[in-house]
Motif scaffolding. Structure first.
Motif, mmCIF file in Angstrom:
data_model
loop_
_atom_site.group_PDB
_atom_site.id
_atom_site.type_symbol
_atom_site.label_atom_id
_atom_site.label_comp_id
_atom_site.label_asym_id
_atom_site.label_seq_id
_atom_site.Cartn_x
_atom_site.Cartn_y
_atom_site.Cartn_z
ATOM 1 N N GLY A 153 47.047 29.475 39.547
ATOM 2 C CA GLY A 153 48.002 28.935 40.500
ATOM 3 C C GLY A 153 47.339 28.030 41.512
ATOM 4 N N SER A 154 48.159 27.437 42.330
ATOM 5 C CA SER A 154 47.662 26.579 43.394
ATOM 6 C C SER A 154 48.533 26.780 44.619
ATOM 7 N N GLN A 155 48.174 26.077 45.673
ATOM 8 C CA GLN A 155 48.976 26.194 46.882
ATOM 9 C C GLN A 155 50.378 25.651 46.656
ATOM 10 N N SER A 156 50.526 24.679 45.762
ATOM 11 C CA SER A 156 51.869 24.151 45.496
ATOM 12 C C SER A 156 52.744 25.208 44.820
ATOM 13 N N VAL A 157 52.132 26.054 43.978
ATOM 14 C CA VAL A 157 52.876 27.156 43.360
ATOM 15 C C VAL A 157 53.367 28.097 44.457
ATOM 16 N N SER A 158 52.502 28.388 45.412
ATOM 17 C CA SER A 158 52.885 29.269 46.513
ATOM 18 C C SER A 158 54.001 28.644 47.342
ATOM 19 N N ARG A 159 53.870 27.356 47.647
ATOM 20 C CA ARG A 159 54.910 26.685 48.444
ATOM 21 C C ARG A 159 56.255 26.711 47.721
ATOM 22 N N ARG A 160 56.238 26.421 46.440
ATOM 23 C CA ARG A 160 57.499 26.441 45.676
ATOM 24 C C ARG A 160 58.085 27.845 45.632
ATOM 25 N N ALA A 161 57.233 28.841 45.413
ATOM 26 C CA ALA A 161 57.710 30.226 45.349
ATOM 27 C C ALA A 161 58.270 30.673 46.696
ATOM 28 N N ARG A 162 57.606 30.302 47.779
ATOM 29 C CA ARG A 162 58.107 30.649 49.118
ATOM 30 C C ARG A 162 59.448 29.968 49.388
ATOM 31 N N ALA A 163 59.540 28.688 49.037
ATOM 32 C CA ALA A 163 60.788 27.958 49.262
ATOM 33 C C ALA A 163 61.930 28.574 48.459
ATOM 34 N N LEU A 164 61.657 28.924 47.206
ATOM 35 C CA LEU A 164 62.687 29.561 46.379
ATOM 36 C C LEU A 164 63.090 30.904 46.973
ATOM 37 N N ARG A 216 62.357 38.884 41.840
ATOM 38 C CA ARG A 216 61.141 38.873 42.668
ATOM 39 C C ARG A 216 60.033 39.705 42.027
ATOM 40 N N MET A 217 60.379 40.811 41.423
ATOM 41 C CA MET A 217 59.379 41.625 40.720
ATOM 42 C C MET A 217 58.770 40.823 39.565
ATOM 43 N N ALA A 218 59.588 40.084 38.854
ATOM 44 C CA ALA A 218 59.098 39.282 37.736
ATOM 45 C C ALA A 218 58.184 38.157 38.213
ATOM 46 N N ALA A 219 58.422 37.641 39.412
ATOM 47 C CA ALA A 219 57.641 36.527 39.946
ATOM 48 C C ALA A 219 56.266 36.955 40.444
ATOM 49 N N LEU A 220 56.023 38.251 40.561
ATOM 50 C CA LEU A 220 54.754 38.735 41.106
ATOM 51 C C LEU A 220 53.540 38.216 40.343
ATOM 52 N N LEU A 221 53.655 38.080 39.048
ATOM 53 C CA LEU A 221 52.512 37.672 38.233
ATOM 54 C C LEU A 221 52.186 36.193 38.361
ATOM 55 N N GLU A 222 53.108 35.439 38.932
ATOM 56 C CA GLU A 222 52.946 33.990 39.013
ATOM 57 C C GLU A 222 52.370 33.498 40.333
ATOM 58 N N VAL A 223 52.237 34.367 41.311
ATOM 59 C CA VAL A 223 51.830 33.923 42.649
ATOM 60 C C VAL A 223 50.552 34.639 43.087
ATOM 61 N N PRO A 224 49.818 34.016 44.021
ATOM 62 C CA PRO A 224 48.584 34.635 44.509
ATOM 63 C C PRO A 224 48.838 35.897 45.328
ATOM 64 N N GLY A 225 47.771 36.632 45.595
ATOM 65 C CA GLY A 225 47.801 37.966 46.194
ATOM 66 C C GLY A 225 48.680 38.179 47.396
ATOM 67 N N GLU A 226 48.479 37.436 48.470
ATOM 68 C CA GLU A 226 49.238 37.699 49.704
ATOM 69 C C GLU A 226 50.729 37.479 49.486
ATOM 70 N N LEU A 227 51.085 36.415 48.801
ATOM 71 C CA LEU A 227 52.495 36.153 48.515
ATOM 72 C C LEU A 227 53.050 37.204 47.561
ATOM 73 N N ALA A 228 52.237 37.647 46.610
ATOM 74 C CA ALA A 228 52.670 38.705 45.692
ATOM 75 C C ALA A 228 52.964 39.987 46.458
ATOM 76 N N ARG A 229 52.131 40.301 47.422
ATOM 77 C CA ARG A 229 52.374 41.507 48.235
ATOM 78 C C ARG A 229 53.671 41.381 49.029
ATOM 79 N N LEU A 230 53.903 40.195 49.585
ATOM 80 C CA LEU A 230 55.145 39.973 50.328
ATOM 81 C C LEU A 230 56.350 40.076 49.402
ATOM 82 N N LEU A 231 56.273 39.441 48.239
ATOM 83 C CA LEU A 231 57.371 39.529 47.273
ATOM 84 C C LEU A 231 57.620 40.969 46.850
ATOM 85 N N ALA A 232 56.545 41.720 46.620
ATOM 86 C CA ALA A 232 56.690 43.121 46.216
ATOM 87 C C ALA A 232 57.388 43.937 47.298
ATOM 88 N N SER A 233 56.988 43.717 48.521
ATOM 89 C CA SER A 233 57.593 44.439 49.634
ATOM 90 C C SER A 233 59.070 44.103 49.777
#
Length: 180
Positions: free
Chosen positions: A44-55, A146-163
């Motif tokens: 992944g990259s920061q753009s993946v994180s930005r897109r995931a956060r925006a979604l 959101r659970m399905a998206a966990l594998l696509e995003v980096p750690g901190e965002l994955a933790r936020l999505l999981a929560s």
């Protein structure tokens, strides 16, 4: 001498056990970002994180719109839904979305517009029970995405999505609890 019949034990895991295991799995899945550098993951990259956060922010805004629609149609459930709605607003803000200042019972116009544009807010069912069931189904579906998206995003965002996914699953449970 006759023996009493064995007591019937429900087959399969209980709802609480499923919820607890899903929440634990979500939190464990987000514990490592797969790479040693913050903001980067193996694929992944920061753009993946930005897109995931925006979604995630848009989806949370859509959920706020759903809560607003149910509250507008069934004002008698406003007290029950207010804490859940407020938490969804906090989720939206955690992902970088914004809520209108001073609004506690309705979403910002942009949040409602985003929800409508995303096709997530439809007409609210006429009965309170059906409206709450539909809201619970929407919370459950969003939690699953959101659970399905966990594998696509980096750690901190994955933790936020999981929560937030675990909170959404809890909302779905609370919305259906007592509806029977």
């Amino acid at each position: 001498m006759s023996y009493p019949p064995p007591q019937r034990v429900p087959s399969g895991p209980r709802r609480r056990a499923l919820f607890a295991s899903a929440a634990s799995a979500a939190l464990l899945a987000g514990c490592s970002d797969g790479g040693g550098k913050p903001g980067k993951s193996a694929g992944g990259s920061q753009s993946v994180s930005r897109r995931a956060r925006a979604l995630a922010a848009r989806e949370s805004a859509g959920m706020v719109g759903r809560y607003d629609a149910v509250i507008a149609t069934h004002p008698q459930v406003a007290g029950r839904l207010a804490p859940l709605r407020a938490e969804v607003v906090r989720h939206m803000e955690a992902f970088g979305g914004t809520a209108a200042k001073g609004h506690t019972g309705t979403a910002s116009p942009s949040a409602s517009a985003s929800a409508s544009a995303a096709g997530e807010v439809s007409s609210t069912p006429a009965t309170e029970k059906d409206a709450l069931a539909e809201l619970a189904a929407a919370e459950r579906a969003l939690s699953d995405r959101r659970m399905a998206a966990l594998l696509e995003v980096p750690g901190e965002l994955a933790r936020l999505l999981a929560s937030v996914a675990a909170a959404g699953a809890a909302h779905a449970y609370l919305l259906t609890e007592g509806a029977g």
